[in-house]
Motif scaffolding. Structure first.
Motif, short mmCIF file in Angstrom:
data_model
loop_
_atom_site.label_atom_id
_atom_site.label_comp_id
_atom_site.label_asym_id
_atom_site.label_seq_id
_atom_site.Cartn_x
_atom_site.Cartn_y
_atom_site.Cartn_z
N GLN A 323 25.26 45.05 34.31
CA GLN A 323 23.83 44.81 34.44
C GLN A 323 23.53 43.68 35.42
O GLN A 323 22.43 43.59 35.96
CB GLN A 323 23.23 44.45 33.07
CG GLN A 323 23.14 45.62 32.12
CD GLN A 323 22.37 45.25 30.87
OE1 GLN A 323 22.56 44.17 30.30
NE2 GLN A 323 21.49 46.12 30.44
N THR A 324 24.50 42.81 35.64
CA THR A 324 24.29 41.65 36.50
C THR A 324 24.99 41.79 37.84
O THR A 324 24.49 41.31 38.86
CB THR A 324 24.81 40.37 35.79
OG1 THR A 324 24.11 40.23 34.55
CG2 THR A 324 24.57 39.13 36.64
N TYR A 325 26.13 42.46 37.86
CA TYR A 325 26.97 42.52 39.06
C TYR A 325 27.08 43.95 39.58
O TYR A 325 26.83 44.92 38.86
CB TYR A 325 28.37 41.98 38.76
CG TYR A 325 28.39 40.52 38.38
CD1 TYR A 325 28.43 39.53 39.35
CD2 TYR A 325 28.35 40.14 37.04
CE1 TYR A 325 28.46 38.19 39.00
CE2 TYR A 325 28.37 38.80 36.68
CZ TYR A 325 28.42 37.83 37.67
OH TYR A 325 28.43 36.51 37.31
N SER A 326 27.50 44.06 40.82
CA SER A 326 27.75 45.37 41.41
C SER A 326 28.96 46.01 40.75
O SER A 326 29.71 45.36 40.01
CB SER A 326 28.02 45.22 42.91
OG SER A 326 29.26 44.57 43.12
N SER A 327 29.19 47.29 41.04
CA SER A 327 30.31 48.00 40.41
C SER A 327 31.64 47.37 40.82
O SER A 327 32.56 47.26 39.99
CB SER A 327 30.28 49.48 40.81
OG SER A 327 30.33 49.62 42.22
N THR A 328 31.76 46.95 42.08
CA THR A 328 33.01 46.35 42.53
C THR A 328 33.25 45.01 41.86
O THR A 328 34.36 44.72 41.39
CB THR A 328 33.00 46.16 44.06
OG1 THR A 328 32.71 47.42 44.69
CG2 THR A 328 34.33 45.64 44.56
N ALA A 329 32.21 44.17 41.79
CA ALA A 329 32.35 42.88 41.11
C ALA A 329 32.61 43.07 39.62
O ALA A 329 33.36 42.29 39.01
CB ALA A 329 31.10 42.03 41.34
N THR A 330 32.01 44.09 39.00
CA THR A 330 32.27 44.38 37.60
C THR A 330 33.75 44.69 37.38
O THR A 330 34.36 44.23 36.41
CB THR A 330 31.42 45.57 37.13
OG1 THR A 330 30.04 45.24 37.26
CG2 THR A 330 31.71 45.94 35.69
N MET A 331 34.33 45.47 38.28
CA MET A 331 35.76 45.77 38.20
C MET A 331 36.58 44.48 38.31
O MET A 331 37.54 44.27 37.55
CB MET A 331 36.17 46.74 39.31
CG MET A 331 37.66 46.99 39.42
SD MET A 331 38.10 47.92 40.90
CE MET A 331 37.72 46.70 42.18
N GLN A 332 36.22 43.61 39.23
CA GLN A 332 36.97 42.38 39.41
C GLN A 332 36.91 41.49 38.17
O GLN A 332 37.92 40.96 37.70
CB GLN A 332 36.43 41.61 40.62
CG GLN A 332 36.66 42.31 41.96
CD GLN A 332 36.04 41.52 43.10
OE1 GLN A 332 34.83 41.58 43.32
NE2 GLN A 332 36.86 40.77 43.81
N ILE A 333 35.70 41.32 37.64
CA ILE A 333 35.55 40.48 36.44
C ILE A 333 36.25 41.11 35.25
O ILE A 333 36.87 40.42 34.43
CB ILE A 333 34.06 40.24 36.16
CG1 ILE A 333 33.43 39.42 37.30
CG2 ILE A 333 33.85 39.52 34.83
CD1 ILE A 333 31.93 39.32 37.24
N SER A 334 36.18 42.44 35.13
CA SER A 334 36.88 43.12 34.04
C SER A 334 38.39 42.91 34.13
O SER A 334 39.08 42.80 33.11
CB SER A 334 36.55 44.62 34.05
OG SER A 334 35.19 44.84 33.78
N GLY A 335 38.91 42.86 35.36
CA GLY A 335 40.33 42.57 35.53
C GLY A 335 40.70 41.20 34.99
O GLY A 335 41.71 41.04 34.29
N ILE A 336 39.88 40.20 35.30
CA ILE A 336 40.14 38.86 34.77
C ILE A 336 39.95 38.83 33.26
O ILE A 336 40.64 38.11 32.54
CB ILE A 336 39.23 37.83 35.46
CG1 ILE A 336 39.43 37.89 36.99
CG2 ILE A 336 39.52 36.42 34.96
CD1 ILE A 336 40.85 37.67 37.44
N CYS A 337 39.00 39.64 32.75
CA CYS A 337 38.83 39.73 31.30
C CYS A 337 40.11 40.22 30.63
O CYS A 337 40.48 39.74 29.54
CB CYS A 337 37.67 40.68 30.96
SG CYS A 337 36.02 39.98 31.22
N MET A 338 40.79 41.18 31.24
CA MET A 338 42.05 41.65 30.67
C MET A 338 43.09 40.55 30.66
O MET A 338 43.91 40.45 29.74
CB MET A 338 42.56 42.87 31.45
CG MET A 338 41.77 44.14 31.19
SD MET A 338 42.55 45.60 31.90
CE MET A 338 42.07 45.47 33.62
N VAL A 339 43.08 39.70 31.69
CA VAL A 339 44.01 38.58 31.73
C VAL A 339 43.72 37.61 30.58
O VAL A 339 44.64 37.17 29.87
CB VAL A 339 43.94 37.85 33.09
CG1 VAL A 339 44.80 36.59 33.08
CG2 VAL A 339 44.38 38.78 34.22
N THR A 340 42.45 37.26 30.39
CA THR A 340 42.12 36.33 29.30
C THR A 340 42.40 36.95 27.94
O THR A 340 42.77 36.24 27.00
CB THR A 340 40.64 35.89 29.39
OG1 THR A 340 39.78 37.04 29.32
CG2 THR A 340 40.37 35.15 30.69
#
Length: 397
Positions: A323-340
């Protein structure tokens, strides 16, 4: 809904088979392969590190590699490795293949997040994402069926071959779907892609509210769910409860997860992500609190709460980020979410081991997990208080 079904099948192959089929088959494989406890420990550690590495890769470099191409590459690699597992007897090679499967699974989920976020309509996005993420629960169920129906008749090798055969089918379906998704389906998908430069990704996670809270949520989910799954049967044994209770509990987890994806994703699209997160986190917290109060009576309730929360959580959270970020940025943040998530799980297991050694029981462990689950409810309350049902898409840069 075709997109959700196809990518849910990708989750069955990448996570259900690639991540969890070995754990289901290892007691049977050890009858013919010399897999020691040291091998199993090394496999557990290396696959966890590989999953974190794959998540980091998709977060930092996924936008440069192309998600459609990556999706097909990971599907093809996973399929080939599943077939390979049926032929291996050397523990070193088995460890290497399972490590590659774990990294591929993390990358696969990142591509799914980006593709669905870019092509699904905004009012259906969370339904599609959470339904796809619940494919892992269907993988759990299929693993159980293979143990019951395939292994006794054909042997464990054929289980890997059946998984690989399903991988071929899924790759073909994914290729066909992606060919039909070349033209954006939504207005937001037609906007110029906006990604977060790798040099700014950490600053975004630490400094922007949505990204930071998404990672914090995943950290707490890892902190609670991974020790719960690792220590549940041990705790039931400590309490001298029947071993079948653990089996029934995990069956409840799988069945609940199969249904929860579509239901909670629909709830997020219809009533807002805060509402959906509140429902799943509250169910998880209530289940854990009841379990701590009376493990014998409420083990199945804890399993229900676990399945309700764990499987669809990834899709609902990705929809909220989108809802806040583009699809590409959502993928990037989701990747870091998996790390955390992985870091939280590692810390949770280390703390559980420490509490077990110092207290002599697992009572304090599950009490700690229940307390952490209440923090998830508090985060959902915050999201519910600040998030309207729909927010305009904002570029990440």
């Amino acid at each position: 809904m075709k997109m959700a079904v196809v990518f849910g099948m990708n989750q069955i192959v990448s996570h259900g088979f690639g991540m969890f089929l070995f754990a289901a088959l290892v007691p049977l494989m050890r009858e013919s392969i010399s897999l020691s406890h040291w091998h199993l420990a090394a496999i557990g550690a290396l696959t966890q590190l590989a999953y974190l590495g794959g998540a980091m890769l998709i977060g930092l470099l996924g936008h440069r590699l192309g998600t459609a191409r990556l999706s097909l590459m990971t599907g093809t690699l996973t399929t080939a490795l599943l077939f390979t597992m049926s032929q291996l007897e050397n523990p070193l090679f088995i460890t290497l293949v399972l490590t590659c499967l774990a990294a591929s699974a993390a990358i696969s989920w990142g591509t799914i997040v980006e593709i669905i976020s870019r092509h699904a309509r905004a009012e259906q996005r969370s339904t599609y994402l959470s339904a796809a993420s619940s494919g892992t629960a269907w993988g759990y169920g299929l693993n159980g069926l293979m143990i019951l129906l395939v292994v006794p008749v054909l042997g464990w090798q054929h289980s890997w071959q059946i998984a690989g055969g399903m991988g071929i089918l899924v790759v073909g379906m994914t290729w066909y779907l992606l060919n039909n998704l070349k033209k954006p389906l939504t207005t937001t998908a037609a906007l110029p892609e906006s990604n977060i430069p790798a040099s700014r990704l950490l600053a975004t996670i630490c400094g922007e509210r949505t990204a930071m809270f998404a990672c914090l949520i995943c950290f707490l989910v890892g902190f609670t769910t991974m020790p719960f799954s690792n220590w549940l049967n041990t705790y039931l044994d400590q309490l001298a409860l029947p071993a079948a209770l653990g089996g029934y509990t995990w069956t409840t987890v799988g069945i609940t997860g199969m249904v929860a994806g579509v239901v909670t994703g629909w709830l997020a699209d219809r009533n807002g992500h805060g509402v959906a997160l509140m429902v799943i986190f509250s169910g998880f917290a209530l289940g854990l609190l009841a379990f701590v109060y009376d493990p014998a009576r409420f083990a199945l309730v804890a399993g229900f709460g676990y399945g309700l929360m764990y499987f669809p959580m990834w899709g609902i959270l990705a929809g909220w980020i989108g809802q806040t970020y583009s699809s590409t940025a959502t993928m990037q943040i989701s990747g870091i979410c998996m790390v955390t998530f992985g870091l939280g799980g590692t810390l949770g297991n280390l703390l559980a081991g420490y509490l077990r050694d110092t207290t002599g029981t697992l009572d304090a462990v599950f009490l700690t997990l229940a307390a952490a689950s209440v923090l998830l409810v508090m985060l959902a309350l915050w999201i519910l208080s600040v998030s309207p049902k729909s927010r305009p898409m904002q570029p990440a840069v």
